[in-house]
Design a protein around this motif. Structure first.
Motif, PDB file in Angstrom:
ATOM      1  N   LEU A   1       0.868  -1.185   0.000  1.00 52.42           N
ATOM      2  CA  LEU A   1       0.000   0.000   0.000  1.00 52.42           C
ATOM      3  C   LEU A   1       0.903   1.232   0.000  1.00 52.42           C
ATOM      4  O   LEU A   1       1.649   1.475   0.960  1.00 52.42           O
ATOM      5  CB  LEU A   1      -0.930   0.002   1.215  1.00 52.42           C
ATOM      6  N   ASP A   2       0.833   1.994  -1.102  1.00 53.97           N
ATOM      7  CA  ASP A   2       1.725   3.126  -1.335  1.00 53.97           C
ATOM      8  C   ASP A   2       1.228   4.379  -0.608  1.00 53.97           C
ATOM      9  O   ASP A   2       0.024   4.545  -0.379  1.00 53.97           O
ATOM     10  CB  ASP A   2       1.756   3.390  -2.841  1.00 53.97           C
ATOM     11  N   ASP A   3       2.154   5.270  -0.287  1.00 50.83           N
ATOM     12  CA  ASP A   3       1.817   6.597   0.276  1.00 50.83           C
ATOM     13  C   ASP A   3       0.894   6.472   1.475  1.00 50.83           C
ATOM     14  O   ASP A   3      -0.022   7.288   1.647  1.00 50.83           O
ATOM     15  CB  ASP A   3       1.147   7.495  -0.776  1.00 50.83           C
ATOM     16  N   PHE A   4       1.127   5.469   2.304  1.00 53.05           N
ATOM     17  CA  PHE A   4       0.217   5.254   3.427  1.00 53.05           C
ATOM     18  C   PHE A   4       0.200   6.471   4.358  1.00 53.05           C
ATOM     19  O   PHE A   4       1.236   7.014   4.722  1.00 53.05           O
ATOM     20  CB  PHE A   4       0.597   4.009   4.234  1.00 53.05           C
TER      21      PHE A   4
ATOM     22  N   ASP B   1       0.628  -6.988   2.251  1.00 52.55           N
ATOM     23  CA  ASP B   1       1.907  -7.483   2.762  1.00 52.55           C
ATOM     24  C   ASP B   1       2.741  -6.371   3.382  1.00 52.55           C
ATOM     25  O   ASP B   1       3.410  -6.568   4.385  1.00 52.55           O
ATOM     26  CB  ASP B   1       2.701  -8.136   1.624  1.00 52.55           C
ATOM     27  N   VAL B   2       2.709  -5.200   2.746  1.00 50.52           N
ATOM     28  CA  VAL B   2       3.610  -4.117   3.129  1.00 50.52           C
ATOM     29  C   VAL B   2       2.868  -2.784   3.066  1.00 50.52           C
ATOM     30  O   VAL B   2       2.055  -2.582   2.161  1.00 50.52           O
ATOM     31  CB  VAL B   2       4.824  -4.044   2.146  1.00 50.52           C
ATOM     32  N   ILE B   3       3.134  -1.889   4.016  1.00 52.04           N
ATOM     33  CA  ILE B   3       2.696  -0.508   3.811  1.00 52.04           C
ATOM     34  C   ILE B   3       3.922   0.374   3.604  1.00 52.04           C
ATOM     35  O   ILE B   3       4.967   0.161   4.219  1.00 52.04           O
ATOM     36  CB  ILE B   3       1.821   0.064   4.965  1.00 52.04           C
ATOM     37  N   LYS B   4       3.775   1.321   2.702  1.00 51.21           N
ATOM     38  CA  LYS B   4       4.840   2.283   2.464  1.00 51.21           C
ATOM     39  C   LYS B   4       4.423   3.583   3.122  1.00 51.21           C
ATOM     40  O   LYS B   4       3.462   4.235   2.686  1.00 51.21           O
ATOM     41  CB  LYS B   4       5.066   2.476   0.959  1.00 51.21           C
ATOM     42  N   LEU B   5       5.140   3.915   4.171  1.00 50.59           N
ATOM     43  CA  LEU B   5       4.815   5.115   4.951  1.00 50.59           C
ATOM     44  C   LEU B   5       5.134   6.346   4.123  1.00 50.59           C
ATOM     45  O   LEU B   5       6.268   6.518   3.656  1.00 50.59           O
ATOM     46  CB  LEU B   5       5.637   5.101   6.244  1.00 50.59           C
ATOM     47  N   ASP B   6       4.139   7.193   3.908  1.00 52.07           N
ATOM     48  CA  ASP B   6       4.330   8.348   3.044  1.00 52.07           C
ATOM     49  C   ASP B   6       5.438   9.257   3.567  1.00 52.07           C
ATOM     50  O   ASP B   6       5.643   9.395   4.769  1.00 52.07           O
ATOM     51  CB  ASP B   6       3.039   9.152   2.932  1.00 52.07           C
ATOM     52  N   ARG B   7       6.115   9.901   2.624  1.00 53.96           N
ATOM     53  CA  ARG B   7       7.268  10.691   3.038  1.00 53.96           C
ATOM     54  C   ARG B   7       6.915  11.924   3.863  1.00 53.96           C
ATOM     55  O   ARG B   7       7.800  12.524   4.468  1.00 53.96           O
ATOM     56  CB  ARG B   7       8.153  11.043   1.854  1.00 53.96           C
TER      57      ARG B   7
ATOM     58  N   VAL C   1       9.699   2.749   4.766  1.00 54.44           N
ATOM     59  CA  VAL C   1       9.641   4.185   5.020  1.00 54.44           C
ATOM     60  C   VAL C   1      10.103   4.898   3.751  1.00 54.44           C
ATOM     61  O   VAL C   1      11.222   4.694   3.287  1.00 54.44           O
ATOM     62  CB  VAL C   1      10.555   4.544   6.217  1.00 54.44           C
ATOM     63  N   GLU C   2       9.218   5.735   3.191  1.00 61.12           N
ATOM     64  CA  GLU C   2       9.539   6.447   1.954  1.00 61.12           C
ATOM     65  C   GLU C   2      10.241   7.774   2.242  1.00 61.12           C
ATOM     66  O   GLU C   2      10.017   8.379   3.291  1.00 61.12           O
ATOM     67  CB  GLU C   2       8.249   6.805   1.201  1.00 61.12           C
ATOM     68  N   GLY C   3      11.031   8.221   1.287  1.00 62.50           N
ATOM     69  CA  GLY C   3      11.566   9.582   1.322  1.00 62.50           C
ATOM     70  C   GLY C   3      12.558   9.865   2.430  1.00 62.50           C
ATOM     71  O   GLY C   3      12.556  10.965   2.998  1.00 62.50           O
ATOM     72  N   ILE C   4      13.428   8.891   2.758  1.00 62.47           N
ATOM     73  CA  ILE C   4      14.478   9.142   3.754  1.00 62.47           C
ATOM     74  C   ILE C   4      15.560  10.001   3.093  1.00 62.47           C
ATOM     75  O   ILE C   4      16.221   9.563   2.150  1.00 62.47           O
ATOM     76  CB  ILE C   4      15.078   7.813   4.285  1.00 62.47           C
ATOM     77  N   GLU C   5      15.684  11.232   3.587  1.00 65.92           N
ATOM     78  CA  GLU C   5      16.598  12.185   2.949  1.00 65.92           C
ATOM     79  C   GLU C   5      17.800  12.536   3.805  1.00 65.92           C
ATOM     80  O   GLU C   5      18.771  13.112   3.301  1.00 65.92           O
ATOM     81  CB  GLU C   5      15.839  13.480   2.581  1.00 65.92           C
ATOM     82  N   THR C   6      17.726  12.256   5.130  1.00 68.98           N
ATOM     83  CA  THR C   6      18.827  12.665   6.015  1.00 68.98           C
ATOM     84  C   THR C   6      19.263  11.508   6.905  1.00 68.98           C
ATOM     85  O   THR C   6      18.515  10.546   7.112  1.00 68.98           O
ATOM     86  CB  THR C   6      18.390  13.825   6.947  1.00 68.98           C
ATOM     87  N   ASP C   7      20.476  11.628   7.447  1.00 71.10           N
ATOM     88  CA  ASP C   7      20.955  10.585   8.364  1.00 71.10           C
ATOM     89  C   ASP C   7      20.123  10.570   9.643  1.00 71.10           C
ATOM     90  O   ASP C   7      19.927   9.520  10.245  1.00 71.10           O
ATOM     91  CB  ASP C   7      22.465  10.719   8.651  1.00 71.10           C
ATOM     92  N   THR C   8      19.586  11.719  10.049  1.00 67.74           N
ATOM     93  CA  THR C   8      18.706  11.771  11.228  1.00 67.74           C
ATOM     94  C   THR C   8      17.469  10.899  11.006  1.00 67.74           C
ATOM     95  O   THR C   8      17.070  10.126  11.882  1.00 67.74           O
ATOM     96  CB  THR C   8      18.248  13.230  11.497  1.00 67.74           C
ATOM     97  N   GLN C   9      16.879  11.034   9.838  1.00 67.23           N
ATOM     98  CA  GLN C   9      15.694  10.229   9.517  1.00 67.23           C
ATOM     99  C   GLN C   9      16.065   8.755   9.408  1.00 67.23           C
ATOM    100  O   GLN C   9      15.352   7.892   9.907  1.00 67.23           O
ATOM    101  CB  GLN C   9      15.062  10.724   8.201  1.00 67.23           C
TER     102      GLN C   9
END
Ligand code: C2E
Ligand code: MG
Ligand code: MG
Ligand code: MG
Length: 276
Positions: A177-180, A196-202, A234-242
């Motif tokens: 499930l995209d953009d959850f 099966d999987v959820i994709k956590l929206d960014r 987890v979608e859209g991981i842009e930083t090391d903090t995330q």
């Protein structure tokens, strides 16, 4: 004065509007031509296990550069095609393309999954199921290696979605499930869909490290997914903090985003896999 200027401008705009409306669906005519002349290509964005860093899957994303060298964003032409009833042609193109190009990588890595974005109309389109039959006959790719990404919007017709997902899972395809979090799925609905999987929206991912309020619900979302037996990308991981936030979360997460890798050409994906 301004009155005259406004009058002229208004007239000008309505002439433009008329001309635009009169043109026969320019986007879709160009899209159909682009599909027929192979102007569309695919890139692949790695998805890694945040604990081990290993690449477990990749998302196939479509790219269109027209003959004038302009790129047209996929969400723009996919939604135009959906409105026009021709989005199934994009799905067919993508499935054929991916099964053709990614055959060697998938055969060499029998657990690796490539996910493809599909649209609501595919779920009740016999042609979609036919193409899913065809591409596995000669490719040597296993069904479980082609994951299908659906948005919350595409599962809005609950009964159709439940039946289609059951059918696709029975064939062996993992369902994502995209953009959850951007739609309005309830817990009960998520459970009934048998994903099966959820994709956590960014939007959620972006809230980490910015002090935004939505970050406070992230642990509950992860907990809920685990309770429902769903894996989380987890979608859209842009930083090391995330990255470290989700890597050290109590619930095991997978991740995708620019911090891990931008979408890659097929050759670059093969190289990435060799290192991860
Ligand atoms: P999506 O399925 O949610 O795909 C993820 C989008 O996020 C992709 O945009 C990807 O390039 C982008 N992205 C990945 N990592 C990051 C990051 O760290 N930060 C940010 N800001 N963005 C990131 P893209 O490729 O432009 O695709 C946009 C949407 O268009 C997709 O969203 C999907 O809904 C649709 N789309 C793309 N390819 C296809 C396709 O082959 N078929 C269909 N039906 N839809 C597609
Ligand atoms: Mg997607
Ligand atoms: Mg997404
Ligand atoms: Mg999206």
């Amino acid at each position: 004065g301004f009155g005259a200027l406004g009058f002229l401008l208004g007239g000008f705009l309505s002439v433009i509007g008329y001309l635009l409306r009169r043109r026969p669906k320019p986007m879709n005519a160009r899209l159909r031509h682009a599909l027929q002349s192979n102007q569309l290509t695919m890139v692949f964005q790695p998805i890694v296990d945040l604990h081990t860093g290993r690449m477990i899957s990749a998302e196939a994303l479509i790219r269109w550069t027209d003959r004038e060298g302009r790129t047209i964003p996929p969400d723009v032409f996919v939604s135009a095609a959906e409105k026009n009833g021709t989005a199934g042609e994009i799905t067919a193109y993508v499935l054929r393309y991916v099964s053709r190009i990614a055959g060697p990588l998938l055969r060499d890595n029998p657990e690796l999954v490539i996910t493809v974005n599909i649209v609501a109309a595919d779920l009740s389109d016999p042609k979609f199921y036919e193409i899913l039959e065809q591409i596995f006959v000669a490719s040597g790719i296993a069904r479980h290696q082609i994951g299908l990404e659906l948005t919350e919007r595409s599962v809005a017709e609950q009964d159709v979605a439940i039946a289609a997902i059951a059918r696709l899972r029975a064939l062996g395809h993992p369902i994502y499930l995209d953009d959850f979090g951007t739609g309005y799925s309830s817990l009960a609905q998520l459970h009934d869909l048998n994903l099966d999987v959820i994709k956590l929206d960014r939007a959620f991912t972006n809230s980490v490290g910015t002090g935004s309020v939505s970050v406070s619900i992230v642990p509950q979302v992860l907990e809920m997914a685990t309770a429902l037996g769903l894996r989380v990308v987890v979608e859209g991981i842009e930083t090391d903090t995330q990255y470290s936030y989700f890597a050290s979360a109590p619930n095991h997460c997978y991740g995708q985003g620019w911090f891990i890798s931008k979408p890659l050409s097929y050759d670059a994906l093969v190289a990435f896999k060799a290192e991860h």
